[in-house]
Write a protein that holds these residues in place. Structure first.
Motif, PDB file in Angstrom:
ATOM      1  N   THR A 137      24.173  15.949 -76.425  1.00  0.00           N
ATOM      2  CA  THR A 137      24.998  15.390 -77.635  1.00  0.00           C
ATOM      3  C   THR A 137      26.317  16.502 -77.743  1.00  0.00           C
ATOM      4  OG1 THR A 137      23.650  16.783 -79.161  1.00  0.00           O
ATOM      5  CG2 THR A 137      23.157  14.313 -78.775  1.00  0.00           C
ATOM      6  N   ASN A 138      26.246  17.770 -77.345  1.00  0.00           N
ATOM      7  CA  ASN A 138      27.270  18.788 -77.331  1.00  0.00           C
ATOM      8  C   ASN A 138      28.163  18.434 -76.285  1.00  0.00           C
ATOM      9  OD1 ASN A 138      25.937  19.998 -79.675  1.00  0.00           O
ATOM     10  ND2 ASN A 138      24.566  21.047 -78.182  1.00  0.00           N
ATOM     11  N   ALA A 139      28.054  17.932 -75.353  1.00  0.00           N
ATOM     12  CA  ALA A 139      28.890  17.655 -74.147  1.00  0.00           C
ATOM     13  C   ALA A 139      30.190  16.731 -74.755  1.00  0.00           C
ATOM     14  CB  ALA A 139      28.229  17.062 -72.871  1.00  0.00           C
ATOM     15  N   PHE A 147      26.340  11.995 -72.191  1.00  0.00           N
ATOM     16  CA  PHE A 147      25.336  11.835 -71.660  1.00  0.00           C
ATOM     17  C   PHE A 147      25.133  11.590 -70.279  1.00  0.00           C
ATOM     18  CE2 PHE A 147      25.501   9.687 -75.747  1.00  0.00           C
ATOM     19  CZ  PHE A 147      24.105   9.725 -76.236  1.00  0.00           C
ATOM     20  N   PRO A 148      24.146  12.408 -69.650  1.00  0.00           N
ATOM     21  CA  PRO A 148      23.800  12.570 -68.146  1.00  0.00           C
ATOM     22  C   PRO A 148      23.740  11.306 -67.556  1.00  0.00           C
ATOM     23  CG  PRO A 148      21.825  13.235 -69.432  1.00  0.00           C
ATOM     24  CD  PRO A 148      22.761  12.781 -70.537  1.00  0.00           C
ATOM     25  N   ARG A 149      24.321  11.206 -66.193  1.00  0.00           N
ATOM     26  CA  ARG A 149      24.109  10.161 -65.552  1.00  0.00           C
ATOM     27  C   ARG A 149      22.946  10.163 -64.617  1.00  0.00           C
ATOM     28  NH1 ARG A 149      29.863   8.548 -62.745  1.00  0.00           N
ATOM     29  NH2 ARG A 149      28.325   6.686 -62.283  1.00  0.00           N
ATOM     30  N   THR A 181      23.151   5.669 -66.994  1.00  0.00           N
ATOM     31  CA  THR A 181      22.466   6.796 -67.592  1.00  0.00           C
ATOM     32  C   THR A 181      20.660   7.010 -67.534  1.00  0.00           C
ATOM     33  OG1 THR A 181      22.125   5.851 -70.014  1.00  0.00           O
ATOM     34  CG2 THR A 181      24.130   7.048 -69.572  1.00  0.00           C
ATOM     35  N   GLY A 182      20.316   5.652 -67.340  1.00  0.00           N
ATOM     36  CA  GLY A 182      18.759   5.674 -67.276  1.00  0.00           C
ATOM     37  C   GLY A 182      18.079   5.528 -68.784  1.00  0.00           C
ATOM     38  N   LEU A 183      18.914   5.399 -69.908  1.00  0.00           N
ATOM     39  CA  LEU A 183      18.264   5.394 -71.197  1.00  0.00           C
ATOM     40  C   LEU A 183      17.741   4.072 -71.180  1.00  0.00           C
ATOM     41  CD1 LEU A 183      21.730   6.660 -73.283  1.00  0.00           C
ATOM     42  CD2 LEU A 183      19.315   7.836 -73.029  1.00  0.00           C
ATOM     43  N   GLU A 217      19.925  10.419 -64.605  1.00  0.00           N
ATOM     44  CA  GLU A 217      18.512  11.156 -64.891  1.00  0.00           C
ATOM     45  C   GLU A 217      17.797  10.899 -65.879  1.00  0.00           C
ATOM     46  OE1 GLU A 217      20.206  15.468 -65.660  1.00  0.00           O
ATOM     47  OE2 GLU A 217      21.868  14.967 -64.510  1.00  0.00           O
ATOM     48  N   ASP A 218      16.652  10.318 -65.372  1.00  0.00           N
ATOM     49  CA  ASP A 218      15.590   9.653 -66.143  1.00  0.00           C
ATOM     50  C   ASP A 218      15.063  10.585 -67.005  1.00  0.00           C
ATOM     51  OD1 ASP A 218      14.545   7.416 -63.403  1.00  0.00           O
ATOM     52  OD2 ASP A 218      16.284   7.253 -64.738  1.00  0.00           O
ATOM     53  N   ASP A 219      14.816  11.664 -66.752  1.00  0.00           N
ATOM     54  CA  ASP A 219      13.989  12.720 -67.440  1.00  0.00           C
ATOM     55  C   ASP A 219      14.772  13.497 -68.337  1.00  0.00           C
ATOM     56  OD1 ASP A 219      11.521  12.955 -64.913  1.00  0.00           O
ATOM     57  OD2 ASP A 219      11.581  11.547 -66.480  1.00  0.00           O
ATOM     58  N   ALA A 220      15.957  13.343 -68.474  1.00  0.00           N
ATOM     59  CA  ALA A 220      17.153  14.287 -68.987  1.00  0.00           C
ATOM     60  C   ALA A 220      17.394  13.807 -70.604  1.00  0.00           C
ATOM     61  CB  ALA A 220      18.458  14.197 -68.359  1.00  0.00           C
TER      62      ALA A 220
END
Length: 219
Positions: free
Chosen positions: A213-215, A202-204, A150-152, A206-209
């Motif tokens: 939370t609705n997905a 959570f998007p995979r 996720t890059g989180l 994508e550092d800036d995404a």
């Protein structure tokens, strides 16, 4: 009144590693049945079919024996989490495998699981350290996967990982203690589905995404 468990007959000389494993197996029975404070080295030695001096050759005291058993049980859980995460590169299946690990451990290794998570000796710092290690090391392994995908930030990935680990072991303990009408497979499917609908949003890579939370993830 519960039936007395028969004592093992006196055993012949075993290699040191085999004897240690046998003593740990017997000690697990006694500690789970009686708790740490009520268990005695005398009974452990008698059930194992060895003399007390033999028992003390391997474990200088009751706490040493308990900690050795606890460490072995904790390592089993952590190794199981490693195996579940490494079993596939598909993240949905990773979630499934990790939840299966917790429920399988509760169902198949129930005694050891209670020793780790329901110890009556958690006030002892060495015991508390081992119990905390299960959660922390399991969460660290999960957090690494979350962060890579996720890059989180590490702190965010760690919080999500701790939450997923808690969902697994707390849910599994509740399922076992409540003698649920749900089968193990049904329970795993429910909890894995809930976990995936959360973490799968959570998007995979994508550092800036911002996290979506609705997905809901795949059905």
């Amino acid at each position: 009144m519960t039936e007395a468990i028969p004592m093992r007959p006196r055993t012949s000389r075993l290699p040191r590693t085999a004897r240690r494993a046998q003593l740990l197996e017997v000690a697990l029975e006694v500690f789970v049945e009686q708790g740490y404070h009520s268990a005695s080295m005398d009974e452990i030695a008698e059930r194992a079919g060895v003399s007390k001096p033999v028992l003390y050759q391997h474990f200088p005291g009751k706490l040493d024996l308990y900690l050795a058993l606890l460490e072995t049980s904790c390592d089993t859980v952590i190794d199981g989490v490693k195996g579940a995460l490494a079993s596939t590169h598909d993240n949905r299946r990773r979630v499934q495998a990790t939840m299966e690990l917790w429920y399988d451990y509760v169902a198949d290794q129930g005694a050891a699981f209670r020793l780790v998570f329901e110890s009556d000796l958690t006030s002892d710092p060495a015991v508390r350290e081992q119990v905390d290690r299960v959660i922390e090391e399991s969460a660290a392994l999960v957090a690494e996967v979350i962060r890579d995908d996720t890059g989180l930030p590490l702190a965010a990935a760690h919080l999500l990982a701790v939450s997923l680990v808690g969902m697994g072991h707390v849910g599994a303990r509740n399922w076992l203690s409540q003698d649920s009408s749900l089968s193990r497979s049904e329970a795993v499917q429910l909890v894995a589905g809930l976990a995936w609908r959360g973490i799968g949003g959570f998007p995979r890579n994508e550092d800036d995404a911002e996290p979506n939370t609705n997905a809901q993830g795949d059905e």
